[in-house]
Enzyme design. Structure first.
Site, PDB file in Angstrom:
ATOM      1  N   HIS A  16      -8.038  -8.459  -0.660  1.00  0.00           N
ATOM      2  CA  HIS A  16      -7.599  -8.959   0.643  1.00  0.00           C
ATOM      3  C   HIS A  16      -8.675  -9.932   1.142  1.00  0.00           C
ATOM      4  O   HIS A  16      -9.874  -9.614   1.098  1.00  0.00           O
ATOM      5  CB  HIS A  16      -7.503  -7.829   1.666  1.00  0.00           C
ATOM      6  CG  HIS A  16      -6.310  -6.933   1.513  1.00  0.00           C
ATOM      7  ND1 HIS A  16      -5.966  -6.331   0.329  1.00  0.00           N
ATOM      8  CD2 HIS A  16      -5.387  -6.522   2.428  1.00  0.00           C
ATOM      9  CE1 HIS A  16      -4.872  -5.589   0.531  1.00  0.00           C
ATOM     10  NE2 HIS A  16      -4.497  -5.684   1.787  1.00  0.00           N
ATOM     11  N   HIS A  44       0.870  -1.179   0.000  1.00  0.00           N
ATOM     12  CA  HIS A  44       0.000   0.000   0.000  1.00  0.00           C
ATOM     13  C   HIS A  44       0.906   1.228   0.000  1.00  0.00           C
ATOM     14  O   HIS A  44       1.679   1.419   0.945  1.00  0.00           O
ATOM     15  CB  HIS A  44      -0.891   0.011   1.245  1.00  0.00           C
ATOM     16  CG  HIS A  44      -1.738  -1.229   1.380  1.00  0.00           C
ATOM     17  ND1 HIS A  44      -3.030  -1.285   0.928  1.00  0.00           N
ATOM     18  CD2 HIS A  44      -1.462  -2.458   1.884  1.00  0.00           C
ATOM     19  CE1 HIS A  44      -3.524  -2.484   1.167  1.00  0.00           C
ATOM     20  NE2 HIS A  44      -2.597  -3.230   1.743  1.00  0.00           N
ATOM     21  N   GLU A  76      -7.194 -12.421   6.058  1.00  0.00           N
ATOM     22  CA  GLU A  76      -6.161 -11.795   6.907  1.00  0.00           C
ATOM     23  C   GLU A  76      -6.658 -11.918   8.345  1.00  0.00           C
ATOM     24  O   GLU A  76      -6.107 -12.652   9.147  1.00  0.00           O
ATOM     25  CB  GLU A  76      -5.958 -10.325   6.501  1.00  0.00           C
ATOM     26  CG  GLU A  76      -4.907  -9.605   7.349  1.00  0.00           C
ATOM     27  CD  GLU A  76      -4.811  -8.097   7.049  1.00  0.00           C
ATOM     28  OE1 GLU A  76      -5.755  -7.529   6.461  1.00  0.00           O
ATOM     29  OE2 GLU A  76      -3.785  -7.494   7.440  1.00  0.00           O
TER      30      GLU A  76
HETATM   31  N1  ADE Z   1      -4.789  -1.244   4.284  1.00  0.00           N
HETATM   32  C1  ADE Z   1      -3.476  -1.083   4.450  1.00  0.00           C
HETATM   33  N2  ADE Z   1      -2.926  -2.203   4.950  1.00  0.00           N
HETATM   34  C2  ADE Z   1      -3.922  -3.100   5.101  1.00  0.00           C
HETATM   35  C3  ADE Z   1      -4.006  -4.436   5.562  1.00  0.00           C
HETATM   36  N3  ADE Z   1      -2.939  -5.107   6.000  1.00  0.00           N
HETATM   37  N4  ADE Z   1      -5.212  -5.034   5.589  1.00  0.00           N
HETATM   38  C4  ADE Z   1      -6.290  -4.391   5.178  1.00  0.00           C
HETATM   39  N5  ADE Z   1      -6.272  -3.130   4.725  1.00  0.00           N
HETATM   40  C5  ADE Z   1      -5.101  -2.491   4.689  1.00  0.00           C
HETATM   41 ZN    ZN Z   2      -2.628  -5.119   2.598  1.00  0.00          ZN
END
Ligand code: ADE
Ligand code: ZN
Length: 333
Positions: free
Chosen positions: A189, A11, A192
């Site tokens: 994503h 990011h 996570e």
């Molecule tokens: N935005 C920036 N880093 C992130 C992450 N690890 N997970 C979700 N959104 C994000």
């Molecule tokens: Zn991320």
């Protein structure tokens, strides 16, 4: 010389180092609630994803002009080059800026100026992927895709990030479908903090080609089997997982098990200014903590180029082949 690699989960706002944040705050007359860089760094103790996101979005207040976004991206690319990155597919969060009154064009043109010079200045080829914030509405995501339309020459794909739990991929089915019609690549994503079921949804409902993180797929053996069979790349971020407490300590990260299971794993830095290391630091860390040896590291680097969106014709395939040859020829010391 570091191992050549591609970075696929990065990011750009997460590369905002405290020193640059203070310099931009001064340049733009933006007050910061920290006395200095040391005090800011002391705040980088996170309990989970949300506690990180609160600080991450807050610090973005210093990013206001095209020059700010250009400086941010140029600083990342210089660091990435020093870490052996040869190709970077970079995320940005347009809604985090448009919500503060910064036009979409300011963000994308500023980033674009740095990216345009990157091959010449840093030897790093680049692509740009815009992420929708999943804790915002589906309508807001659609409006963001609409705002992106005049800039699609600079953007190769869409992603989905921000607070995961309670915001399943299916919420964004319509905007991903519309992105597909525009010819954009799709990643998201998933897994996570959210469950393995979100990884399935990202594949089945959104039609993504890569999963960002995907860590929690290990809880679902049938899903692992599918990801292996279909060679779906996972863009793992081990240092991020430790800092955001998805795993307790790096020594317990499932990366070695995931590689042994045949998953197409890549390792990436996510938000390196906040998580204690850039991507080559991550390669060193998994070597030290998880005992991944030279051939395992070479596999991770090879996977990064195989999972890159470098399939848009003979020129891109030739670039990928050149990078893969560099990985094959690399000599560890
Ligand atoms: N935005 C920036 N880093 C992130 C992450 N690890 N997970 C979700 N959104 C994000
Ligand atoms: Zn991320």
């Amino acid at each position: 010389m570091p191992l050549p690699k591609a970075e696929l989960h990065l990011h750009i706002e997460g590369t905002l180092e405290p020193e640059l944040a203070f310099a931009l705050a001064e340049r733009n007359g933006v007050p910061l609630p920290y006395a200095d860089t040391e005090e800011l760094r002391k705040a980088y103790l996170f309990d989970d994803l949300q506690s990180f996101l609160d600080l991450y979005y807050g610090l973005m207040a210093v990013l206001r002009t095209e020059a700010d976004f250009e400086d941010l991206a140029d600083a990342y690319l210089a660091r990435a080059a020093a870490q052996g990155v040869r190709h970077a597919e970079i995320f940005f969060d347009p809604q985090a800026h448009t919500a503060r009154g910064i036009p979409f064009a300011t963000v994308v043109e500023g980033l674009g100026r740095a990216l345009d010079r990157s091959e010449e200045r840093h030897g790093v080829s680049t692509r740009l992927i815009m992420c929708f914030l999943r804790d915002q509405s589906a309508e807001s995501a659609m409006a963001t895709l609409e705002a992106a339309k005049p800039h699609l020459d600079r953007i190769i794909g869409v992603g989905l990030d921000s607070a995961e739990v309670g915001h399943p991929p299916s919420k964004f089915a319509a905007v991903y479908e519309a992105a597909g019609v525009l010819g954009l690549r799709k990643v998201a994503h998933a897994g996570e903090e959210g469950p393995a079921a979100y990884v399935r949804e990202a594949l089945d409902v959104l039609g993504v080609e890569r999963i960002d993180h995907g860590l929690r797929c290990v809880e679902d053996p049938e899903l692992v089997e599918r990801l292996v069979r279909d060679r779906v790349p996972l863009t793992l971020c081990p240092l991020s997982n430790v800092r955001l407490r998805a795993v307790d300590i790096l020594e317990q990260h499932p990366l070695p098990r995931m590689m042994a299971a045949g998953l197409l794993c890549t390792i990436n830095s996510d938000d390196p200014a906040y998580f204690g290391g850039y991507v080559d630091d991550t390669f060193h860390a998994v070597h030290e903590a998880l005992g991944i040896g030279p051939e395992g590291l070479r596999e991770l680097a090879r996977n990064s180029f195989e999972a890159a969106f470098l399939d848009g014709g003979p020129e891109e395939e030739a670039l990928r082949a050149r990078y893969l040859a560099e990985v094959a020829a690399y000599e560890f010391d």
